[in-house]
Write an enzyme that holds these catalytic residues in place. Structure first.
Site, PDB file in Angstrom:
ATOM      1  CB  SER A 145      -1.004   0.144   0.859  1.00  0.00           C
ATOM      2  OG  SER A 145      -1.797   1.093   1.544  1.00  0.00           O
TER       3      SER A 145
ATOM      4  CE1 TYR B 147      -4.145  -2.466   4.820  1.00  0.00           C
ATOM      5  CE2 TYR B 147      -3.188   0.200   4.021  1.00  0.00           C
ATOM      6  CZ  TYR B 147      -3.799  -1.305   3.727  1.00  0.00           C
ATOM      7  OH  TYR B 147      -3.893  -1.651   2.679  1.00  0.00           O
TER       8      TYR B 147
HETATM    9  N1  LIG Z   1      -8.228  -0.967  -2.346  1.00  0.00           N
HETATM   10  C1  LIG Z   1      -7.698  -0.213  -2.700  1.00  0.00           C
HETATM   11  O1  LIG Z   1      -7.443   1.217  -2.793  1.00  0.00           O
HETATM   12  C2  LIG Z   1      -6.157  -0.340  -1.569  1.00  0.00           C
HETATM   13  C3  LIG Z   1      -4.947   0.933  -1.970  1.00  0.00           C
HETATM   14  C4  LIG Z   1      -3.242   0.307  -1.047  1.00  0.00           C
HETATM   15  C5  LIG Z   1      -3.452  -1.437  -0.883  1.00  0.00           C
HETATM   16  N2  LIG Z   1      -4.903  -2.337  -0.802  1.00  0.00           N
HETATM   17  C6  LIG Z   1      -4.396  -3.887  -0.355  1.00  0.00           C
HETATM   18  O2  LIG Z   1      -5.112  -4.820  -1.796  1.00  0.00           O
HETATM   19  C7  LIG Z   1      -5.434  -5.796  -1.382  1.00  0.00           C
HETATM   20  C8  LIG Z   1      -6.875  -6.021  -1.836  1.00  0.00           C
HETATM   21  O3  LIG Z   1      -7.824  -4.711  -1.241  1.00  0.00           O
HETATM   22  P1  LIG Z   1      -9.119  -4.554  -1.786  1.00  0.00           P
HETATM   23  O4  LIG Z   1      -9.118  -3.097  -1.725  1.00  0.00           O
HETATM   24  O5  LIG Z   1      -9.427  -5.661  -2.321  1.00  0.00           O
HETATM   25  O6  LIG Z   1      -9.915  -5.471  -0.149  1.00  0.00           O
HETATM   26  P2  LIG Z   1     -10.840  -6.468  -0.330  1.00  0.00           P
HETATM   27  O7  LIG Z   1     -11.346  -5.757   1.059  1.00  0.00           O
HETATM   28  O8  LIG Z   1     -12.017  -5.718  -0.518  1.00  0.00           O
HETATM   29  O9  LIG Z   1     -10.402  -7.458  -0.438  1.00  0.00           O
HETATM   30  C9  LIG Z   1      -9.227  -7.978   0.290  1.00  0.00           C
HETATM   31  C10 LIG Z   1      -9.963  -9.769   0.330  1.00  0.00           C
HETATM   32  O10 LIG Z   1      -9.671 -10.204   1.701  1.00  0.00           O
HETATM   33  C11 LIG Z   1      -9.926 -11.616   1.981  1.00  0.00           C
HETATM   34  N3  LIG Z   1      -9.349 -11.636   3.937  1.00  0.00           N
HETATM   35  C12 LIG Z   1      -9.359 -10.657   4.379  1.00  0.00           C
HETATM   36  N4  LIG Z   1      -8.781 -11.628   5.428  1.00  0.00           N
HETATM   37  C13 LIG Z   1      -9.014 -12.559   5.336  1.00  0.00           C
HETATM   38  C14 LIG Z   1      -7.900 -13.625   5.950  1.00  0.00           C
HETATM   39  N5  LIG Z   1      -8.031 -13.458   7.144  1.00  0.00           N
HETATM   40  N6  LIG Z   1      -8.132 -15.444   5.027  1.00  0.00           N
HETATM   41  C15 LIG Z   1      -8.813 -15.048   3.932  1.00  0.00           C
HETATM   42  N7  LIG Z   1      -9.229 -14.016   3.394  1.00  0.00           N
HETATM   43  C16 LIG Z   1      -8.923 -12.651   4.106  1.00  0.00           C
HETATM   44  C17 LIG Z   1     -11.666 -10.293   2.952  1.00  0.00           C
HETATM   45  O11 LIG Z   1     -12.419 -11.339   2.822  1.00  0.00           O
HETATM   46  C18 LIG Z   1     -11.450  -9.509   1.458  1.00  0.00           C
HETATM   47  O12 LIG Z   1     -12.563 -10.599   0.313  1.00  0.00           O
HETATM   48  C19 LIG Z   1      -5.206  -5.675   0.251  1.00  0.00           C
HETATM   49  O13 LIG Z   1      -4.201  -6.358   0.603  1.00  0.00           O
HETATM   50  C20 LIG Z   1      -4.793  -3.961   0.983  1.00  0.00           C
HETATM   51  O14 LIG Z   1      -4.921  -3.614   2.152  1.00  0.00           O
HETATM   52  C21 LIG Z   1      -5.919  -1.753  -1.100  1.00  0.00           C
END
Ligand SMILES: NC(=O)c1ccc[n+]([C@@H]2O[C@H](COP(=O)([O-])OP(=O)(O)OC[C@H]3O[C@@H](n4cnc5c(N)ncnc54)[C@H](O)[C@@H]3O)[C@@H](O)[C@H]2O)c1
Length: 324
Positions: A130, A155
């Protein structure tokens, strides 16, 4: 012959878009691990899985990455060429009240997967990091070799730790690890806790939006198709054994301007409730993407002025079923 890929967090926002792209290529056996937790409505995640199942064959394991035993079952049944690890507790603000949950999921969960990658000889591991790792970096735009030792939220600290442990595993165990620093991602199916989605819903239903600070904070908002282009390229990346890439649009937009764009697309005026700045929030994010351009051929194309109307178009069709 098809290659085998594991996408953790594949029922989520970014993960489900990646799986859709992989299915379209018809060159992958796709396995998804997700625990469908209630950080936001599991119905949304189930709807995402339903959409994926209509697009092609996936193997789905409802498993928690914090639990090595349930992950073991996934690896007993499959040999993966690549792991794209996106499962995480996402979101900055909730991490302030539940730091242990973030550490257990984002750090321990990542180590569990790296351990299995080591045990089963998986050669490529892509880690969803991130932009928050940069903390209050004063130098803009942010470049990959800027220091990341002052994260300002649990985070962010867990994502920085994830990157470090990826480096260790690539150094010790010959696993290529590619860490992708995503800059605020938006588009269809965006997480409902993120500002663009949350604000859209409130503006649409004529309710006040809470703006923390004077609206001058800036974010590099990245359209989902552009992020997926970068993630997809990192799956094929065959350069050095450990690499970190920024994936953003490399444009930074003030919160006030974002709200104007949402108002214009939704055709409604926002009711703004101003509140003090939030601890853990950074003042600006701004990606230097020259390294990703050079080594991944990453070339984002969707400016915020085009992306917001596309998001709103999806948002309107998804109401009220998806955005609960
Ligand atoms: N969306 C953004 O703007 C953004 C920015 C920076 C980083 N990220 C990173 O990208 C990745 C995806 O983000 P996103 O926005 O799609 O989030 P999201 O929450 O939609 O997707 C994450 C998925 O991981 C699953 N998950 C969480 N904990 C879990 C566990 N213990 N075991 C199994 N599954 C688990 C959740 O159920 C979810 O479906 C994450 O690692 C997030 O930190 C996202």
């Amino acid at each position: 012959m098809k290659k085998n890929i594991l996408v953790t967090g594949g029922a989520g926002f970014i993960g489900s878009h990646l799986v859709e792209t992989l299915l379209r290529e018809n060159a992958w056996n796709v396995t998804v691990v997700d625990d469908l937790n209630d950080f936001y409505s599991p119905d949304i995640k189930r709807a995402n899985l339903g959409l994926l199942r209509r697009s092609g064959d996936i193997q789905f394991f409802e498993a928690d990455i914090r639990c090595s035993d349930s992950l073991q079952q996934v690896f007993d049944e499959n040999r993966f060429d690549v792991i794209v690890h996106l499962a995480a507790r996402a979101g900055v603000r909730p991490s302030l009240s539940e730091p242990k949950l973030y550490v257990e999921t984002n750090i321990n969960g990542t180590v569990n997967l790296l351990e299995l990658a080591r045990k089963y000889d998986v050669k490529q591991f892509v880690f969803g990091s991130s932009s928050s790792v940069y903390g209050e970096n004063e130098k803009v735009p942010f470049a990959e070799d800027d220091p990341i030792f002052k994260p300002i939220s649990p985070y962010a600290a867990t994502k920085a730790a994830g990157e470090l442990i990826c480096h260790t595993y690539s150094h010790l165990f010959d696993i290529r690890t590619v860490c992708l620093r995503f800059f605020t991602v938006y588009g269809a199916r965006q997480r409902p806790d993120l500002a663009i989605h949350k604000f859209s819903k409130l503006i649409y239903f004529g309710q006040p939006i809470q703006v923390f600070g004077d609206g001058s904070t800036r974010r590099d908002y990245t359209y989902i198709d552009d992020i997926i282009q970068g993630v997809r390229a990192s799956i094929d990346y065959d350069g050095s054994m450990h690499e970190v890439f920024n994936l953003g649009e490399s444009e930074t937009t003030e919160l006030g301007r974002l709200i104007e764009l949402l108002e214009a697309s939704l055709g409604k005026k926002a009711i703004i409730e101003r509140l003090p700045p939030q601890p853990g929030d950074v003042p600006i994010t701004f990606a230097d993407i020259s390294k990703a351009r050079r080594l991944l051929n990453y070339s984002p194309t969707t400016k915020i002025e085009q992306g917001i109307p596309k998001f709103v178009e999806w948002f309107k069709t998804a109401q009220p079923a998806v955005s609960i």
